[in-house]
Motif scaffolding. Structure first.
Motif, mmCIF file in Angstrom:
data_model
loop_
_atom_site.group_PDB
_atom_site.id
_atom_site.type_symbol
_atom_site.label_atom_id
_atom_site.label_comp_id
_atom_site.label_asym_id
_atom_site.label_seq_id
_atom_site.Cartn_x
_atom_site.Cartn_y
_atom_site.Cartn_z
ATOM 1 N N HIS A 1 0.984 -1.252 -0.012
ATOM 2 C CA HIS A 1 0.063 -0.024 0.077
ATOM 3 C C HIS A 1 0.817 1.162 -0.179
ATOM 4 O O HIS A 1 1.747 1.474 0.946
ATOM 5 N N LYS B 1 1.133 5.604 -0.654
ATOM 6 C CA LYS B 1 0.738 6.925 -0.658
ATOM 7 C C LYS B 1 1.674 7.564 -1.727
ATOM 8 O O LYS B 1 2.582 7.714 -1.739
ATOM 9 N N THR C 1 -2.014 -1.204 -3.924
ATOM 10 C CA THR C 1 -3.021 -0.148 -3.706
ATOM 11 C C THR C 1 -2.203 1.097 -3.720
ATOM 12 O O THR C 1 -1.312 1.379 -3.011
ATOM 13 N N THR D 1 -3.011 4.997 -3.043
ATOM 14 C CA THR D 1 -3.537 6.113 -2.476
ATOM 15 C C THR D 1 -3.167 7.504 -2.772
ATOM 16 O O THR D 1 -2.057 7.891 -2.552
ATOM 17 N N GLY E 1 -8.372 9.592 -4.306
ATOM 18 C CA GLY E 1 -8.854 8.357 -3.879
ATOM 19 C C GLY E 1 -7.764 7.159 -4.239
ATOM 20 O O GLY E 1 -6.602 7.200 -4.612
ATOM 21 N N ASP E 2 -8.237 5.867 -4.393
ATOM 22 C CA ASP E 2 -7.264 4.699 -4.582
ATOM 23 C C ASP E 2 -7.347 4.118 -6.039
ATOM 24 O O ASP E 2 -8.568 4.175 -6.624
ATOM 25 N N THR F 1 -5.828 0.322 -7.808
ATOM 26 C CA THR F 1 -5.241 -1.042 -7.748
ATOM 27 C C THR F 1 -4.265 -1.259 -9.050
ATOM 28 O O THR F 1 -4.813 -1.117 -10.073
#
Length: 269
Positions: A193, A195, A231, A233, A237-238, A240
């Motif tokens: 994940h 950012k 993922t 971010t 928003g996100d 994939t």
């Protein structure tokens, strides 16, 4: 001449779409694209998207950044166009053909294979693109990736702490990047994940950048700090991102239509 447009967005990265697949439009100049994109005196958008006929795919997608410059690829716009088209299709872009398919609330797009050779980015001279020996203040040793358009990816402890409004233009316009560069600053915030903040060439700081998310996920997988699927971010928003070495990149995420309207062609020509 009265022309119809569709206003769309992917995670807040917004587009004005002109559909010229059936009725061709006059050629659009850089000046005209910038006027349409202007948020005070035009319709307002991050990118102007023009759909035209293609001999090698279902249709051609042309992409103009807010400064009027035509570019090769836009991941968020690809999802928006998939939603508009309504069915799976192969689409021609200046960065190569891509495959897209609408999903519930958005789309999945095969963005093609990433390129890592220095002359494919392109860079001004040969250098190791996995850890480039360059730095701009706290941003050091980026990975360079071409996802139909060029990206530099920096990994930092806290992406929110980097002032991209100051550093983004410096890096974008550095002579090392003869076609300028998209600047991605990312931090790991969980297992697989990331950012991400993106300074987009010709558009500036953006709420979302699909090719930037692809480039950053690929860089993280290559550096073994994350595994597919990743993922990503962004402020909007996100997304994939799926990728395995030697394969193509698949990006999945939301897109939406905001409204439709018309304008007088000569007002912006």
């Amino acid at each position: 001449m009265r022309v119809s447009f569709i206003k769309m967005h992917g995670l807040g990265n917004d587009f004005v779409v002109l559909d010229a697949r059936e009725d061709a439009l006059p050629d659009i100049s850089r000046k005209m694209a910038a006027r349409i994109a202007d948020r005070r005196e035009g319709i307002g958008c991050d990118q102007l998207i023009v759909l035209e006929r293609s001999e090698s795919a279902a249709f051609l997608m042309r992409i103009f950044n807010a400064d009027g410059g035509e570019v090769e690829a836009c991941g968020n716009a690809s999802r928006a166009v998939a939603l508009l088209h309504g069915e799976a299709a192969t689409v021609e872009t200046a960065g190569g053909n891509i495959s897209l398919e609408p999903t519930a609330g958005g789309a999945s797009v095969d963005m093609g294979s990433p390129r890592f050779d220095w002359d494919a980015i392109p860079l001004a001279y040969a250098v190791d693109t996995a850890a480039m020996p360059v730095a701009w203040e706290p941003l050091q040793q980026p990975m360079a990736v071409n996802i139909g358009n060029p990206h530099a990816v920096f990994f930092v402890d806290d992406a929110d702490a980097i002032d991209l409004t100051a550093l983004g233009p410096l890096i974008e316009n550095d002579p090392l990047f003869p076609e300028r560069i998209n600047v991605n600053v990312a931090s790991l915030v969980g297992e697989n994940h990331l950012k991400l903040h993106v300074w987009e060439r010709g558009a500036g700081l953006t709420r979302a950048c699909g090719t930037g998310a692809c480039a950053t996920a690929v860089a993280a997988i290559r550096k073994a700090v994350a595994q597919s699927p990743v993922t990503v971010t962004l402020p909007g928003g996100d997304l994939t991102i799926e990728w395995k070495s030697g394969g193509t990149i698949r990006m999945t995420g939301p897109a939406a239509e905001a409204f439709r309207g018309t304008f007088e062609w000569d007002d912006y020509a």
